[in-house]
Design an enzyme around this catalytic site. Structure first.
Site, PDB file in Angstrom:
ATOM      1  N   CYS A 114       4.322  37.005  38.850  1.00  0.00           N
ATOM      2  CA  CYS A 114       5.156  35.796  38.773  1.00  0.00           C
ATOM      3  C   CYS A 114       6.646  36.101  38.661  1.00  0.00           C
ATOM      4  O   CYS A 114       7.471  35.200  38.797  1.00  0.00           O
ATOM      5  CB  CYS A 114       4.706  34.941  37.600  1.00  0.00           C
ATOM      6  SG  CYS A 114       3.019  34.387  37.785  1.00  0.00           S
ATOM      7  N   HIS A 263      10.218  30.119  35.438  1.00  0.00           N
ATOM      8  CA  HIS A 263       8.929  30.231  36.133  1.00  0.00           C
ATOM      9  C   HIS A 263       8.052  29.058  35.698  1.00  0.00           C
ATOM     10  O   HIS A 263       7.991  28.709  34.523  1.00  0.00           O
ATOM     11  CB  HIS A 263       8.269  31.563  35.797  1.00  0.00           C
ATOM     12  CG  HIS A 263       6.860  31.653  36.280  1.00  0.00           C
ATOM     13  ND1 HIS A 263       6.511  31.366  37.580  1.00  0.00           N
ATOM     14  CD2 HIS A 263       5.708  31.987  35.646  1.00  0.00           C
ATOM     15  CE1 HIS A 263       5.206  31.518  37.731  1.00  0.00           C
ATOM     16  NE2 HIS A 263       4.685  31.892  36.565  1.00  0.00           N
ATOM     17  N   ASN A 293       0.990  26.691  38.977  1.00  0.00           N
ATOM     18  CA  ASN A 293       1.667  27.980  38.937  1.00  0.00           C
ATOM     19  C   ASN A 293       1.502  28.658  40.304  1.00  0.00           C
ATOM     20  O   ASN A 293       0.413  29.089  40.660  1.00  0.00           O
ATOM     21  CB  ASN A 293       1.033  28.830  37.827  1.00  0.00           C
ATOM     22  CG  ASN A 293       1.674  30.210  37.703  1.00  0.00           C
ATOM     23  OD1 ASN A 293       2.462  30.617  38.546  1.00  0.00           O
ATOM     24  ND2 ASN A 293       1.315  30.918  36.651  1.00  0.00           N
TER      25      ASN A 293
HETATM   26  N1  ACO Z   1     -10.782  22.534  30.614  1.00  0.00           N
HETATM   27  C1  ACO Z   1     -11.293  22.310  29.394  1.00  0.00           C
HETATM   28  N2  ACO Z   1     -11.282  23.231  28.411  1.00  0.00           N
HETATM   29  C2  ACO Z   1     -10.744  24.434  28.688  1.00  0.00           C
HETATM   30  C3  ACO Z   1     -10.198  24.742  29.954  1.00  0.00           C
HETATM   31  C4  ACO Z   1     -10.235  23.738  30.937  1.00  0.00           C
HETATM   32  N3  ACO Z   1      -9.733  23.908  32.178  1.00  0.00           N
HETATM   33  N4  ACO Z   1      -9.732  26.013  29.930  1.00  0.00           N
HETATM   34  C5  ACO Z   1      -9.968  26.500  28.707  1.00  0.00           C
HETATM   35  N5  ACO Z   1     -10.593  25.542  27.956  1.00  0.00           N
HETATM   36  C6  ACO Z   1     -11.039  25.633  26.553  1.00  0.00           C
HETATM   37  C7  ACO Z   1     -11.276  27.055  26.115  1.00  0.00           C
HETATM   38  O1  ACO Z   1     -12.560  27.475  26.483  1.00  0.00           O
HETATM   39  C8  ACO Z   1     -11.114  26.913  24.618  1.00  0.00           C
HETATM   40  O2  ACO Z   1     -12.307  26.388  24.090  1.00  0.00           O
HETATM   41  P1  ACO Z   1     -12.861  26.884  22.663  1.00  0.00           P
HETATM   42  O3  ACO Z   1     -11.796  26.496  21.669  1.00  0.00           O
HETATM   43  O4  ACO Z   1     -14.135  26.120  22.524  1.00  0.00           O
HETATM   44  O5  ACO Z   1     -13.019  28.370  22.800  1.00  0.00           O
HETATM   45  C9  ACO Z   1     -10.038  25.852  24.459  1.00  0.00           C
HETATM   46  O6  ACO Z   1      -9.996  25.152  25.719  1.00  0.00           O
HETATM   47  C10 ACO Z   1      -8.678  26.401  24.127  1.00  0.00           C
HETATM   48  O7  ACO Z   1      -8.380  27.484  25.025  1.00  0.00           O
HETATM   49  P2  ACO Z   1      -7.022  28.268  24.944  1.00  0.00           P
HETATM   50  O8  ACO Z   1      -7.040  29.390  25.953  1.00  0.00           O
HETATM   51  O9  ACO Z   1      -6.710  28.624  23.523  1.00  0.00           O
HETATM   52  O10 ACO Z   1      -5.999  27.138  25.429  1.00  0.00           O
HETATM   53  P3  ACO Z   1      -4.434  27.194  25.466  1.00  0.00           P
HETATM   54  O11 ACO Z   1      -3.901  26.036  24.745  1.00  0.00           O
HETATM   55  O12 ACO Z   1      -3.886  28.558  25.129  1.00  0.00           O
HETATM   56  O13 ACO Z   1      -4.130  26.940  27.008  1.00  0.00           O
HETATM   57  C11 ACO Z   1      -3.486  28.194  28.984  1.00  0.00           C
HETATM   58  C12 ACO Z   1      -4.594  27.868  27.986  1.00  0.00           C
HETATM   59  C13 ACO Z   1      -3.123  26.929  29.710  1.00  0.00           C
HETATM   60  C14 ACO Z   1      -3.999  29.237  29.960  1.00  0.00           C
HETATM   61  C15 ACO Z   1      -2.245  28.732  28.242  1.00  0.00           C
HETATM   62  O14 ACO Z   1      -2.646  29.713  27.311  1.00  0.00           O
HETATM   63  C16 ACO Z   1      -1.198  29.335  29.153  1.00  0.00           C
HETATM   64  O15 ACO Z   1      -0.534  28.648  29.892  1.00  0.00           O
HETATM   65  N6  ACO Z   1      -0.951  30.656  29.068  1.00  0.00           N
HETATM   66  C17 ACO Z   1       0.161  31.356  29.719  1.00  0.00           C
HETATM   67  C18 ACO Z   1       0.102  31.402  31.216  1.00  0.00           C
HETATM   68  C19 ACO Z   1       1.247  32.230  31.728  1.00  0.00           C
HETATM   69  O16 ACO Z   1       2.401  32.065  31.363  1.00  0.00           O
HETATM   70  N7  ACO Z   1       0.982  33.206  32.595  1.00  0.00           N
HETATM   71  C20 ACO Z   1       2.035  34.105  33.033  1.00  0.00           C
HETATM   72  C21 ACO Z   1       2.404  33.915  34.401  1.00  0.00           C
HETATM   73  S1  ACO Z   1       1.045  33.907  35.488  1.00  0.00           S
HETATM   74  C22 ACO Z   1       1.140  35.323  36.522  1.00  0.00           C
HETATM   75  O17 ACO Z   1       1.885  36.243  36.366  1.00  0.00           O
HETATM   76  C23 ACO Z   1       0.141  35.368  37.625  1.00  0.00           C
END
Ligand code: ACO
Length: 340
Positions: A114, A263, A293
């Site tokens: 990214c 980003h 993204n």
């Molecule tokens: N729908 C419903 N529930 C979901 C989904 C979904 N699509 N995805 C995950 N969950 C659930 C999980 O299983 C978890 O359930 P549990 O509590 O029963 O275990 C719960 O939701 C919480 O999951 P988290 O991973 O803690 O959710 P979070 O609030 O952290 O959001 C996300 C996840 C959106 C991925 C976030 O962490 C994020 O944006 N991370 C950073 C992404 C990023 O910046 N990447 C870098 C660039 S990308 C690149 O370089 C290619």
């Protein structure tokens, strides 16, 4: 003194618009969860017949038209992508240059996930200031859908396909210059974001290498995997400190910036970073709700939306900031050097 200027911006959005509700049909997810946790409402996926170089071609062609230049005027083409046409060769840039009619000029890819667009700017700036090339076409292009596991709700709802391109050329006008670019990487957290099975690390013939590769692969999978929570925390911290560093380095403050274009991974990350840095709401450019993204394409696609909304004027100072797999990160201070 010769500077590099961002002469034109263009993007390509592929045809298939996918709403959050579409994922509800085959995954245990909901529009409410995706919107609340990410801000994403839609993303666009390329057609099966389209490859990353097709998306790059469309954006690159428009960027050349907007800069008023032809294929013969381009001295080099660089593509940033994590979803290349081919795994190892030929590069997506080679194929794109052929499609664009750019003949017998250097063309190569870079892999910085990214952060790819910031790395592109760094290279283009150096090539132009060193007088190696006068005009470079840089393209961030992604068919991320080709590396997504559509049974993994924690990743497949986050990403989209697209491309963003810029013509970067030499100028003597400092008010139109790419002022500064910082890029960084640290492989310590390579397991935060990776595509474990499709690279040499999991194909090694050395058993010890194979063992060590297994230790950082989350699963034995071909698709993109992400430790979202860990990445989130590190992304906010790194993006904030990166912006503070580049601003201090150039004796600038947030109020001196026309647009902050981070980003576009997650609205919560963008808001957290914006708050830490006390940017005004009007300064922050957000397109993640529309495109998801799009990795290396995300910053130029957001910039293009500004341009097409007639909000980008010659001399506007943009602060770009990215973070992604590697881990990689970077920031750039860029004046817009094109026509409004
Ligand atoms: N729908 C419903 N529930 C979901 C989904 C979904 N699509 N995805 C995950 N969950 C659930 C999980 O299983 C978890 O359930 P549990 O509590 O029963 O275990 C719960 O939701 C919480 O999951 P988290 O991973 O803690 O959710 P979070 O609030 O952290 O959001 C996300 C996840 C959106 C991925 C976030 O962490 C994020 O944006 N991370 C950073 C992404 C990023 O910046 N990447 C870098 C660039 S990308 C690149 O370089 C290619």
């Amino acid at each position: 003194m010769i500077y590099a200027t961002l002469k034109s911006i263009a993007s390509y959005v592929p045809p298939t618009c996918v709403a959050n509700a579409d994922f509800e049909k085959f995954l245990d997810t909901s529009d409410e969860w995706i919107t609340k946790r990410t801000g994403i409402k839609t993303r666009y996926f390329a057609l099966p017949s389209q490859s990353t170089s097709d998306l790059a071609y469309e954006a690159g062609k428009k960027a050349m038209e907007r800069a008023g230049v032809s294929a013969d005027d381009i001295d080099a083409l660089i593509v940033a992508t994590l979803s290349p046409d081919y795994l190892t060769m030929p590069s997506t840039a080679c194929i794109t240059s052929y499609k664009l009619g750019i003949e017998n000029k250097p063309a190569f890819d870079i892999s910085s996930a990214c952060s790819g667009f910031i790395y592109l700017l760094s290279l283009a700036k150096s090539f132009i200031e060193s007088r190696t090339y006068k005009r470079i076409l840089v393209i961030g292009a992604e068919k991320v859908s080709s590396v997504l596991d559509f049974s993994d709700r924690s990743t497949c709802v986050l990403f989209g396909d697209g491309a963003g391109a810029c013509v970067i050329e030499a100028t003597e006008d400092k008010n139109a210059a790419i002022l500064d670019v910082h890029t960084s990487a640290n492989g310590k957290h390579q397991d935060f974001l990776c595509t474990p099975r499709i690279q040499s690390v999991s194909q090694s013939i050395f058993s010890d290498k194979l063992e060590s590769s297994k230790s950082f692969c989350l699963h034995d999978s071909t698709y993109l995997q992400m430790k979202g929570n860990e990445t989130f925390k590190l992304a906010v911290k790194t993006l904030v400190s990166d912006v503070n560093t580049i601003l201090a380095h150039n004796t600038l403050q947030p109020k001196d910036i026309t647009y902050f274009i981070p980003h576009q991974a997650n609205l919560r990350i963008i808001n957290a970073v914006g708050e830490h840095l006390s940017f005004d709401e009007k300064q922050i450019v957000i397109s993640v709700q529309k495109y998801g993204n799009t990795s290396a394409a995300s910053i130029p696609m957001a910039m293009n939306d500004l341009y097409e909304a007639n909000k980008l004027k010659y001399g506007d100072l943009m602060l770009l900031d990215a973070f992604g797999g590697g881990l990689t990160w970077g920031s750039a201070l860029v004046h817009f050097g094109g026509e409004s």
